[in-house]
Motif scaffolding. Sequence first.
Motif, PDB file in Angstrom:
ATOM      1  N   MET A   1       0.830  -1.201   0.000  1.00 51.19           N
ATOM      2  CA  MET A   1       0.000   0.000   0.000  1.00 51.19           C
ATOM      3  C   MET A   1       0.871   1.261   0.000  1.00 51.19           C
ATOM      4  SD  MET A   1      -3.021   0.902   2.676  1.00 51.19           S
ATOM      5  CE  MET A   1      -2.150   2.151   3.604  1.00 51.19           C
ATOM      6  N   THR A   2       0.511   2.197  -0.843  1.00 49.66           N
ATOM      7  CA  THR A   2       1.261   3.461  -0.882  1.00 49.66           C
ATOM      8  C   THR A   2       0.846   4.328   0.293  1.00 49.66           C
ATOM      9  OG1 THR A   2       1.427   3.396  -3.275  1.00 49.66           O
ATOM     10  CG2 THR A   2       1.692   5.546  -2.245  1.00 49.66           C
ATOM     11  N   ILE A   3       1.830   4.788   1.045  1.00 44.51           N
ATOM     12  CA  ILE A   3       1.521   5.619   2.216  1.00 44.51           C
ATOM     13  C   ILE A   3       1.915   7.078   1.962  1.00 44.51           C
ATOM     14  CG2 ILE A   3       3.686   4.937   3.315  1.00 44.51           C
ATOM     15  CD1 ILE A   3       2.338   5.158   5.991  1.00 44.51           C
ATOM     16  N   PHE A   4       2.821   7.240   0.992  1.00 41.19           N
ATOM     17  CA  PHE A   4       3.417   8.552   0.764  1.00 41.19           C
ATOM     18  C   PHE A   4       3.581   8.787  -0.729  1.00 41.19           C
ATOM     19  CE2 PHE A   4       5.781  12.178   1.809  1.00 41.19           C
ATOM     20  CZ  PHE A   4       5.788  12.303   3.191  1.00 41.19           C
ATOM     21  N   THR A   5       3.134   9.919  -1.207  1.00 46.07           N
ATOM     22  CA  THR A   5       3.314  10.237  -2.628  1.00 46.07           C
ATOM     23  C   THR A   5       3.844  11.658  -2.790  1.00 46.07           C
ATOM     24  OG1 THR A   5       1.407   8.854  -3.129  1.00 46.07           O
ATOM     25  CG2 THR A   5       2.177  10.285  -4.885  1.00 46.07           C
ATOM     26  N   ILE A   6       4.862  11.768  -3.588  1.00 45.15           N
ATOM     27  CA  ILE A   6       5.406  13.074  -3.969  1.00 45.15           C
ATOM     28  C   ILE A   6       4.986  13.275  -5.412  1.00 45.15           C
ATOM     29  CG2 ILE A   6       7.550  14.396  -4.312  1.00 45.15           C
ATOM     30  CD1 ILE A   6       7.517  13.551  -1.498  1.00 45.15           C
ATOM     31  N   ASP A   7       4.248  14.349  -5.662  1.00 43.52           N
ATOM     32  CA  ASP A   7       3.640  14.516  -6.974  1.00 43.52           C
ATOM     33  C   ASP A   7       4.092  15.839  -7.604  1.00 43.52           C
ATOM     34  OD1 ASP A   7       1.969  14.414  -9.152  1.00 43.52           O
ATOM     35  OD2 ASP A   7       0.129  14.823  -8.034  1.00 43.52           O
ATOM     36  N   GLU A   8       4.941  15.729  -8.603  1.00 44.29           N
ATOM     37  CA  GLU A   8       5.409  16.902  -9.363  1.00 44.29           C
ATOM     38  C   GLU A   8       5.942  18.011  -8.448  1.00 44.29           C
ATOM     39  OE1 GLU A   8       5.899  17.650 -12.655  1.00 44.29           O
ATOM     40  OE2 GLU A   8       5.567  15.519 -12.960  1.00 44.29           O
ATOM     41  N   VAL A   9       6.738  17.620  -7.475  1.00 46.51           N
ATOM     42  CA  VAL A   9       7.250  18.611  -6.524  1.00 46.51           C
ATOM     43  C   VAL A   9       8.405  19.408  -7.126  1.00 46.51           C
ATOM     44  CG1 VAL A   9       8.577  18.849  -4.374  1.00 46.51           C
ATOM     45  CG2 VAL A   9       6.414  17.600  -4.369  1.00 46.51           C
ATOM     46  N   PHE A  66       0.356  12.365   2.271  1.00 43.96           N
ATOM     47  CA  PHE A  66       0.665  11.377   3.310  1.00 43.96           C
ATOM     48  C   PHE A  66      -0.646  10.833   3.853  1.00 43.96           C
ATOM     49  CE2 PHE A  66       1.313  10.776   7.992  1.00 43.96           C
ATOM     50  CZ  PHE A  66       1.939   9.542   7.886  1.00 43.96           C
ATOM     51  N   GLU A  67      -0.759   9.526   3.865  1.00 43.09           N
ATOM     52  CA  GLU A  67      -1.985   8.850   4.303  1.00 43.09           C
ATOM     53  C   GLU A  67      -3.227   9.484   3.667  1.00 43.09           C
ATOM     54  OE1 GLU A  67      -1.594   8.929   8.628  1.00 43.09           O
ATOM     55  OE2 GLU A  67      -0.947   6.829   8.571  1.00 43.09           O
ATOM     56  N   GLY A  68      -3.127   9.765   2.380  1.00 38.53           N
ATOM     57  CA  GLY A  68      -4.272  10.277   1.627  1.00 38.53           C
ATOM     58  C   GLY A  68      -4.544  11.764   1.799  1.00 38.53           C
ATOM     59  N   ARG A  80       3.067  20.500  11.637  1.00 37.49           N
ATOM     60  CA  ARG A  80       3.895  20.250  12.820  1.00 37.49           C
ATOM     61  C   ARG A  80       3.401  19.028  13.586  1.00 37.49           C
ATOM     62  NH1 ARG A  80       4.094  20.244  17.966  1.00 37.49           N
ATOM     63  NH2 ARG A  80       1.897  20.804  18.119  1.00 37.49           N
ATOM     64  N   LYS A  81       2.102  18.920  13.711  1.00 26.40           N
ATOM     65  CA  LYS A  81       1.523  17.786  14.447  1.00 26.40           C
ATOM     66  C   LYS A  81       1.843  16.459  13.776  1.00 26.40           C
ATOM     67  CE  LYS A  81      -2.066  19.038  17.557  1.00 26.40           C
ATOM     68  NZ  LYS A  81      -3.331  19.758  17.649  1.00 26.40           N
ATOM     69  N   ILE A  82       1.713  16.426  12.457  1.00 24.88           N
ATOM     70  CA  ILE A  82       2.038  15.199  11.720  1.00 24.88           C
ATOM     71  C   ILE A  82       3.519  14.881  11.896  1.00 24.88           C
ATOM     72  CG2 ILE A  82       2.316  14.208   9.399  1.00 24.88           C
ATOM     73  CD1 ILE A  82      -0.282  15.470   8.621  1.00 24.88           C
ATOM     74  N   ARG A  83       4.335  15.921  11.731  1.00 24.66           N
ATOM     75  CA  ARG A  83       5.790  15.725  11.830  1.00 24.66           C
ATOM     76  C   ARG A  83       6.182  15.181  13.198  1.00 24.66           C
ATOM     77  NH1 ARG A  83       7.579  20.854  10.175  1.00 24.66           N
ATOM     78  NH2 ARG A  83       7.685  21.342  12.385  1.00 24.66           N
ATOM     79  N   ALA A  84       5.597  15.758  14.246  1.00 19.70           N
ATOM     80  CA  ALA A  84       5.980  15.350  15.599  1.00 19.70           C
ATOM     81  C   ALA A  84       5.467  13.949  15.941  1.00 19.70           C
ATOM     82  CB  ALA A  84       5.456  16.364  16.610  1.00 19.70           C
ATOM     83  N   SER A  85       4.278  13.605  15.473  1.00 13.61           N
ATOM     84  CA  SER A  85       3.691  12.345  15.933  1.00 13.61           C
ATOM     85  C   SER A  85       3.886  11.195  14.954  1.00 13.61           C
ATOM     86  CB  SER A  85       2.201  12.536  16.211  1.00 13.61           C
ATOM     87  OG  SER A  85       1.534  12.912  15.024  1.00 13.61           O
ATOM     88  N   LYS A 165       5.138   6.524  11.702  1.00 14.28           N
ATOM     89  CA  LYS A 165       4.794   5.749  10.500  1.00 14.28           C
ATOM     90  C   LYS A 165       5.945   5.789   9.510  1.00 14.28           C
ATOM     91  CE  LYS A 165       0.316   4.692  10.443  1.00 14.28           C
ATOM     92  NZ  LYS A 165      -0.120   3.338  10.117  1.00 14.28           N
ATOM     93  N   VAL A 166       6.606   6.965   9.444  1.00 12.56           N
ATOM     94  CA  VAL A 166       7.660   7.156   8.447  1.00 12.56           C
ATOM     95  C   VAL A 166       8.954   7.581   9.136  1.00 12.56           C
ATOM     96  CG1 VAL A 166       8.304   8.342   6.303  1.00 12.56           C
ATOM     97  CG2 VAL A 166       5.892   7.938   6.808  1.00 12.56           C
ATOM     98  N   LEU A 167      10.044   6.949   8.717  1.00 12.19           N
ATOM     99  CA  LEU A 167      11.364   7.326   9.220  1.00 12.19           C
ATOM    100  C   LEU A 167      12.140   7.979   8.073  1.00 12.19           C
ATOM    101  CD1 LEU A 167      13.582   7.153  11.432  1.00 12.19           C
ATOM    102  CD2 LEU A 167      14.168   4.903  10.516  1.00 12.19           C
ATOM    103  N   PHE A 168      12.589   9.200   8.304  1.00  9.13           N
ATOM    104  CA  PHE A 168      13.413   9.909   7.332  1.00  9.13           C
ATOM    105  C   PHE A 168      14.857   9.879   7.816  1.00  9.13           C
ATOM    106  CE2 PHE A 168       9.219  11.865   6.857  1.00  9.13           C
ATOM    107  CZ  PHE A 168       9.049  11.788   5.484  1.00  9.13           C
ATOM    108  N   ALA A 169      15.732   9.328   7.007  1.00  9.28           N
ATOM    109  CA  ALA A 169      17.139   9.225   7.416  1.00  9.28           C
ATOM    110  C   ALA A 169      18.001   9.857   6.332  1.00  9.28           C
ATOM    111  CB  ALA A 169      17.507   7.764   7.626  1.00  9.28           C
TER     112      ALA A 169
END
Length: 228
Positions: A1-9, A66-68, A80-85, A165-169
């Motif tokens: 399942m796709t959880i994250f999409t970057i679209d024409e950024v 992210f998550e639709g 900020r809330k999404i980023r923190a949690s 949900k997502v880890l950015f490294a």
Amino acid sequence: MTIFTIDEVKKSFTNGELKEEILKGVNLSLREGELTALVGASGSGKSTLLTIAAGLQPASDGKVIFEGKNMTTMNSEQVRKIRASKFGFVFQFAHLVPFLTVEEQLMLMLDVSESKIRKREQNKEIDKILKLVEMDHRKNAYPSSLSGGEKQRVAIARAIIHKPKVLFADEPTASLDSKRSKDVMLLIRDLTKTLNITTLMVTHDEEMLSFADHIIKMSDGQVLPSLT
Ligand SMILES: Nc1ncnc2c1ncn2[C@@H]1O[C@H](COP(=O)(O)OP(=O)(O)O)[C@@H](O)[C@H]1O
Ligand SMILES: [Mg+2]
């Protein structure tokens, strides 16, 4: 399942009169529970893309879904809330707080993320995560007494203690020797799988690519056709 999409950024920076386009319409998607490696020459736009995906800076154009939900139309408090949690972060250096013990670094993160884990469960959860990164025996240690590899393990524990949900490294192994790089990479891969995290990892290290489910290559602000 796709959880994250970057679209024409797209992302441009203006430097005096000069407008420079750093991201030129990037598309990619991340599937839940997979480790995606982002590779490409220095300056190709990897960190810029990662920070936009993570809501640390806005895109000039395009969507981050992210998550639709489209994060690019949210206000900064919603982001900020999404980023923190929901997101966790690991960088080249561990950036631990010098005057906090290993355990306290994780407690701080639980506070910042407004974690739903109840207070009396928190210590148990910290012990569990420290065990996963094999740092449970150093829970009362201060950063100055840890090696580079150990610090990075604590940074990884701190990045996942709030169950993101997502880890950015971003180049998490760049400051480590090859043995420790491999250990840290294996750890990130195992955690991605065991905890069903979706991981986007920028790396320079060719040797690390065999650990990824997908490899996305960037060149000059664009994503090249898929390698895997
Ligand atoms: N805030 C900024 N202002 C101006 N230029 C920037 C900014 N952030 C990044 N850049 C430029 O964007 C390009 C891509 O940078 P970056 O995303 O850090 O590349 P990478 O991580 O692939 O090495 C570089 O030329 C860099 O100088
Ligand atoms: Mg970078």
